[in-house]
Design a protein around this motif. Structure first.
Motif, PDB file in Angstrom:
ATOM      1  N   UNK A  27       0.588  -1.398  -0.031  1.00 45.62           N
ATOM      2  CA  UNK A  27       0.097  -0.045  -0.024  1.00 45.62           C
ATOM      3  C   UNK A  27       0.851   1.144  -0.029  1.00 45.62           C
ATOM      4  N   UNK A  28       1.888   1.246   0.701  1.00 49.61           N
ATOM      5  CA  UNK A  28       2.830   2.547   0.816  1.00 49.61           C
ATOM      6  C   UNK A  28       4.307   1.982   0.470  1.00 49.61           C
ATOM      7  N   UNK A  29       4.483   2.381  -0.481  1.00 52.41           N
ATOM      8  CA  UNK A  29       6.088   1.895  -0.974  1.00 52.41           C
ATOM      9  C   UNK A  29       6.620   2.809  -2.150  1.00 52.41           C
ATOM     10  N   UNK A  30       7.812   2.555  -2.236  1.00 47.20           N
ATOM     11  CA  UNK A  30       8.510   3.337  -3.509  1.00 47.20           C
ATOM     12  C   UNK A  30       8.664   2.236  -4.364  1.00 47.20           C
ATOM     13  N   UNK A  31       8.094   2.445  -5.510  1.00 45.18           N
ATOM     14  CA  UNK A  31       8.113   1.527  -6.610  1.00 45.18           C
ATOM     15  C   UNK A  31       8.904   1.935  -7.735  1.00 45.18           C
ATOM     16  N   UNK A  32      10.087   1.261  -7.984  1.00 40.10           N
ATOM     17  CA  UNK A  32      11.026   1.592  -9.014  1.00 40.10           C
ATOM     18  C   UNK A  32      10.529   0.757 -10.312  1.00 40.10           C
ATOM     19  N   UNK A  33      10.387   1.636 -11.217  1.00 42.93           N
ATOM     20  CA  UNK A  33      10.009   1.196 -12.612  1.00 42.93           C
ATOM     21  C   UNK A  33      11.427   1.149 -13.602  1.00 42.93           C
ATOM     22  N   UNK A  34      11.616  -0.006 -13.960  1.00 36.69           N
ATOM     23  CA  UNK A  34      13.094  -0.440 -14.803  1.00 36.69           C
ATOM     24  C   UNK A  34      12.470  -0.787 -16.269  1.00 36.69           C
ATOM     25  N   UNK A  35      13.219  -0.170 -17.183  1.00 31.46           N
ATOM     26  CA  UNK A  35      13.180  -0.863 -18.482  1.00 31.46           C
ATOM     27  C   UNK A  35      13.617   0.199 -19.298  1.00 31.46           C
ATOM     28  N   UNK A  36      14.291  -0.215 -20.583  1.00 35.59           N
ATOM     29  CA  UNK A  36      14.662   0.712 -21.480  1.00 35.59           C
ATOM     30  C   UNK A  36      13.971   1.893 -21.826  1.00 35.59           C
ATOM     31  N   UNK A 107      17.952   4.229  -9.678  1.00 35.96           N
ATOM     32  CA  UNK A 107      19.038   3.039  -9.790  1.00 35.96           C
ATOM     33  C   UNK A 107      19.101   2.407  -8.508  1.00 35.96           C
ATOM     34  N   UNK A 108      19.743   1.205  -8.442  1.00 37.11           N
ATOM     35  CA  UNK A 108      19.817   0.315  -7.281  1.00 37.11           C
ATOM     36  C   UNK A 108      20.689   0.927  -6.052  1.00 37.11           C
ATOM     37  N   UNK A 109      21.280   1.623  -6.172  1.00 32.50           N
ATOM     38  CA  UNK A 109      22.070   2.374  -5.224  1.00 32.50           C
ATOM     39  C   UNK A 109      20.786   3.304  -4.345  1.00 32.50           C
ATOM     40  N   UNK A 110      19.967   4.058  -5.083  1.00 35.84           N
ATOM     41  CA  UNK A 110      18.983   4.943  -4.283  1.00 35.84           C
ATOM     42  C   UNK A 110      18.021   3.432  -3.767  1.00 35.84           C
ATOM     43  N   UNK A 111      17.672   2.553  -4.599  1.00 33.00           N
ATOM     44  CA  UNK A 111      16.881   1.566  -3.811  1.00 33.00           C
ATOM     45  C   UNK A 111      17.344   0.957  -2.583  1.00 33.00           C
ATOM     46  N   UNK A 112      18.892   0.814  -2.434  1.00 26.82           N
ATOM     47  CA  UNK A 112      19.376   0.094  -1.258  1.00 26.82           C
ATOM     48  C   UNK A 112      19.378   1.258  -0.351  1.00 26.82           C
ATOM     49  N   UNK A 113      19.951   2.269  -0.668  1.00 22.56           N
ATOM     50  CA  UNK A 113      19.727   3.468   0.568  1.00 22.56           C
ATOM     51  C   UNK A 113      18.459   3.583   1.033  1.00 22.56           C
ATOM     52  N   UNK A 114      17.256   3.673   0.377  1.00 22.95           N
ATOM     53  CA  UNK A 114      16.079   3.703   0.855  1.00 22.95           C
ATOM     54  C   UNK A 114      15.732   2.514   1.756  1.00 22.95           C
ATOM     55  N   UNK A 115      16.061   1.324   1.287  1.00 24.52           N
ATOM     56  CA  UNK A 115      15.573  -0.043   2.003  1.00 24.52           C
ATOM     57  C   UNK A 115      16.295   0.180   3.365  1.00 24.52           C
TER      58      UNK A 115
END
Length: 141
Positions: A27-36, A107-115
């Motif tokens: 319900x409450x999340x940061x959703x990373x959208x990845x694709x070319x 990017x993955x660095x931001x994702x890991x930082x947020x986690x």
């Protein structure tokens, strides 16, 4: 541990798949959208907005970096925004607002930082498919 789901859809089938994706996301999340480039990230955001009952036009925030649609639906485009600039602009505080924060080009660095700072995250990977697009959703279980 994570949970992974996948769907393939044509553009006409995307609204039904967006409903399934919406049901699978926290319900409450940061959703990373990845694709070319031109993979359909903003198109998916539009479909998810409709699935959440948001009316009105949804556009890419390429130049504004952030768009807010209704309550609890935030859309970011970090294509031209390095992580340091994102944090310096105070957008980390924006991510604390309840709802979905859909991030294109994060990017993955931001994702890991947020986690590491307690944020719930999920990833949607969009790739070409014979039917149109494949949507792979990975959530933390």
């Amino acid at each position: 541990m994570s949970d992974t789901m996948e769907w393939a859809a044509s553009l006409q089938e995307l609204p039904a798949v967006a409903e399934k994706i919406a049901a699978a996301l926290p319900e409450d999340a940061v959703l990373f959208l990845r694709g070319d480039l031109a993979a359909g990230k903003t198109t998916l955001v539009k479909a998810l907005a409709k699935a959440r009952g948001i009316e009105g036009e949804v556009t890419s925030p390429t130049f504004s970096i952030q768009q807010v649609y209704g309550e609890g639906f935030f859309h970011y485009d970090l294509y031209q925004c390095p992580n340091e600039k994102f944090l310096a602009m105070g957008l980390l505080e924006a991510l604390e607002e309840p709802g979905w924060h859909l991030v294109e080009w994060g990017d993955e660095a931001l994702e890991e930082f947020l986690k590491s700072h307690g944020f719930t995250t999920a990833t949607v990977v969009i790739s070409p498919d014979a039917r149109g697009r494949r949507y792979k959703v990975v959530t933390d279980a």
